[in-house]
Design an enzyme around this catalytic site. Sequence first.
Site, PDB file in Angstrom:
ATOM      1  CG  ASP A  92      17.230  47.655  45.315  1.00  0.00           C
ATOM      2  OD1 ASP A  92      18.237  46.388  46.023  1.00  0.00           O
ATOM      3  OD2 ASP A  92      16.257  46.665  45.604  1.00  0.00           O
TER       4      ASP A  92
HETATM    5  C1  BGC Z   1      17.418  44.168  46.919  1.00  0.00           C
HETATM    6  C2  BGC Z   1      18.112  44.453  47.932  1.00  0.00           C
HETATM    7  C3  BGC Z   1      19.245  44.522  48.335  1.00  0.00           C
HETATM    8  C4  BGC Z   1      20.266  44.585  46.902  1.00  0.00           C
HETATM    9  C5  BGC Z   1      21.500  44.387  47.500  1.00  0.00           C
HETATM   10  C6  BGC Z   1      19.035  44.271  45.210  1.00  0.00           C
HETATM   11  O1  BGC Z   1      18.586  43.001  44.242  1.00  0.00           O
HETATM   12  O2  BGC Z   1      16.283  43.770  46.581  1.00  0.00           O
HETATM   13  O3  BGC Z   1      17.436  44.669  49.359  1.00  0.00           O
HETATM   14  O4  BGC Z   1      19.822  45.364  49.935  1.00  0.00           O
HETATM   15  O5  BGC Z   1      19.629  44.035  45.747  1.00  0.00           O
HETATM   16  O6  BGC Z   1      22.039  42.964  46.925  1.00  0.00           O
END
Ligand code: BGC
Length: 755
Positions: free
Chosen positions: A283
């Site tokens: 993530d």
């Molecule tokens: C989130 C994810 C997301 C990623 C990319 C993160 O802060 O937890 O769910 O896919 O950002 O935008």
Amino acid sequence: MKKTIASFFISCCVLIQLHAQDQKMNSFINALMSKMTIDEKIGQLNLITPGSDIPTGSVVSSNVEKKIAEGNVGGLFGVIGTEKVKQAQDIAIQKSRLKIPLLFGSDVIHGHKTTFPIPLGISCSWDTALIRFGASVAANEATADGLNWAFSPMVDIARDPRWGRVSEGSGEDPFLGSAIATAMVKGYQGNSLADKNTLLACVKHFALYGAAEGGRDYNSVDMTKMKMYNEYLPPYKAAVDAGVATIMSSFNDIDGVPASGNKWLLTDLLRSQWGFKGMVVSDYTSVGEMVNHRQGDISQVSAQAIKAGLDMDMVTEGFLGTLKKSLQEKKVSISDIDRACRLVLEAKYKLGLFEDPYRYIDPSRAAKEVLSESNRAVARKIARESFVLLKSDYKTLPLKKTTSVALVGPLANDKNNMLGTWAVSGDPQKSIPVLDGMKNVAGAGLKIQYAKGANITDDPNLARQANVFGLRVDIDKRSPDEMLQEALSIAKNADVVIAVVGEASEMSGEAASRSDITLPASEQKLLKALYTTGKPVVVVIMSGRPLVLTGSIEGATAVLQTWHAGIEAGNAIADVLFGDVNPSGKLTMSFPYSVGQIPVYYSQKRTGRPIDPNNKFSTKYLDAPNEALFPFGYGLSYTKFVYSDLKLSSNTLIKGQIIEAEVTLTNNGPFDGAEVVQLYTLDQVRSVTPPEKELKGFQKVILKSGESKKIKFTLSEPMLRFYNADLKYISEPGAFTVMVGGNSKELLLKDIILK
Ligand code: BGC
């Protein structure tokens, strides 16, 4: 017999074909990797976002073009639209030494530019065929816009509505969550990833992200393996079984080790036990965040992550900056880097990007598919299936199209909040507010007046935080009292009041945990004043989570929970209010009676001292019931469904055989409608304490007014299995209760014996 031989023959042919395809892919990638330098291999593991309009933080990679040209980037996200995607792909294809195409990802969470309802809302449709279709429509639109990777579905089981991200998932139940995970993966990925209108799905956040302590986002998670296996892991596993191509590791720690560097999670469980063959991406900055988790410096945590089984590093650039040195220092091995690089290249290969890097870059498709009328029609259909009627006097709704309506509330004529959280590509200004929707659906006969009545919140601190991505909470120049008086004056002249209240879209979602999940005080005050008018008041609630409604809806004649319903919100809400569509959604997450009860969910266990109001020393609160205000599976209709006559084909279930459960469902009311019939079981005696109820099946059934139908479920021994104390997936012979009904509380029961 002939049929069996034929299908065996077909399966063999399919296997041989798959094997040949794999061999072809392997030899292509072997040849490519033999030409790659260590730097180029590590470059493939780097996922960055170049844009400024990114939703989750402020990390913007510098010199992105240079990095792409130097082979230091494997994929980009936050680049949307065929023109921009082409510019970036051109650099990779024209300027980088090996011309390896880039992946283009995005948070296609609930639709792409055609925004569907938030996922929690979608799950309340319990309609897996519709959910799969919706994901395929989103994939079609996103690929037409240049993307080939969706960071979805989020399948984190969530039982704490204080956690803002409950809005992105499918609620509290592993069985339903698994069915929805499967549907979404299949919808996104279709029959072949190489098709122009399918993309890589990415199941997230692996794992247990929804169990953050106290419902506070990014917080620690601690749970037994038995609870993980039985209650939290099934939806991720279902996605893997459905063939999901990629997985995103979560922010939280598990058993004391952050998910992005957790070898047990990413290798032992995911690859060795579950047989996952795809790529794992971290993530956003979660590799770097392992430093904050006190796992060591950036070079240590990057090495830990790749050795644990993480393949792609989102945004941190810890892999890019440290892995080469770690390789020289023998802290990671070349096989770790090769594994990760191979998996990234395989994802690209499966998309067909080596054949044609511009496969998803076709402006003529974009012009036709993005925000098309037919996509908007799908958004409208999904929205009206997602609404849950929480309360009804069976008189006020549906409304007549010639009635006189006072439409009030801060969300009644609002475009800014219709899309809900995580609509990164959606344009709120293209959404339909309720006022417009009611006029569209009812036509000229409707007499409608509108007044805002209150601000979403009067709290400037909450408003400021809800407004980080643009205006969501618009604090009116008029005083609260002036707004209230205006609302009361139009209410007095109307036949019915429709009050549209709830949360601003950014009051839920990522980094939007709340400790008080009642309706904001400003809205509660408005509702209470409206109830004193003596007019029927229909409360329409928009929110990204189950709210605590105790004390706010007692005076309402009807309550419709609409979540944040997406681009067609207003039209879909009007379809239901005027009865063109009869609501049929059922809750997938319990609505607590009070915050102090949380977590409250239907599958809780019985304690050694079950609740007994006459016994002081039984499990209970002195000041609140144990049960939810509205339980899992609950939802009303304009018509009335009656369950009767639960019958079993036998009282004994023998391993390897089945029994049938049959119930009669009757539509006893004046409208046609759809009902979600639910099957639950209870293991009466078990080596490890069982949940009181577990969902094991469901069917959405459409019945005409007055119609009756026999609904059948098949019961078999594997449905009664669970992970025991040794984490063995078994069933234990003995007595079980079989339960069928329209929600998790009101059920018909029969006992069976498993032999
Ligand atoms: C989130 C994810 C997301 C990623 C990319 C993160 O802060 O937890 O769910 O896919 O950002 O935008």
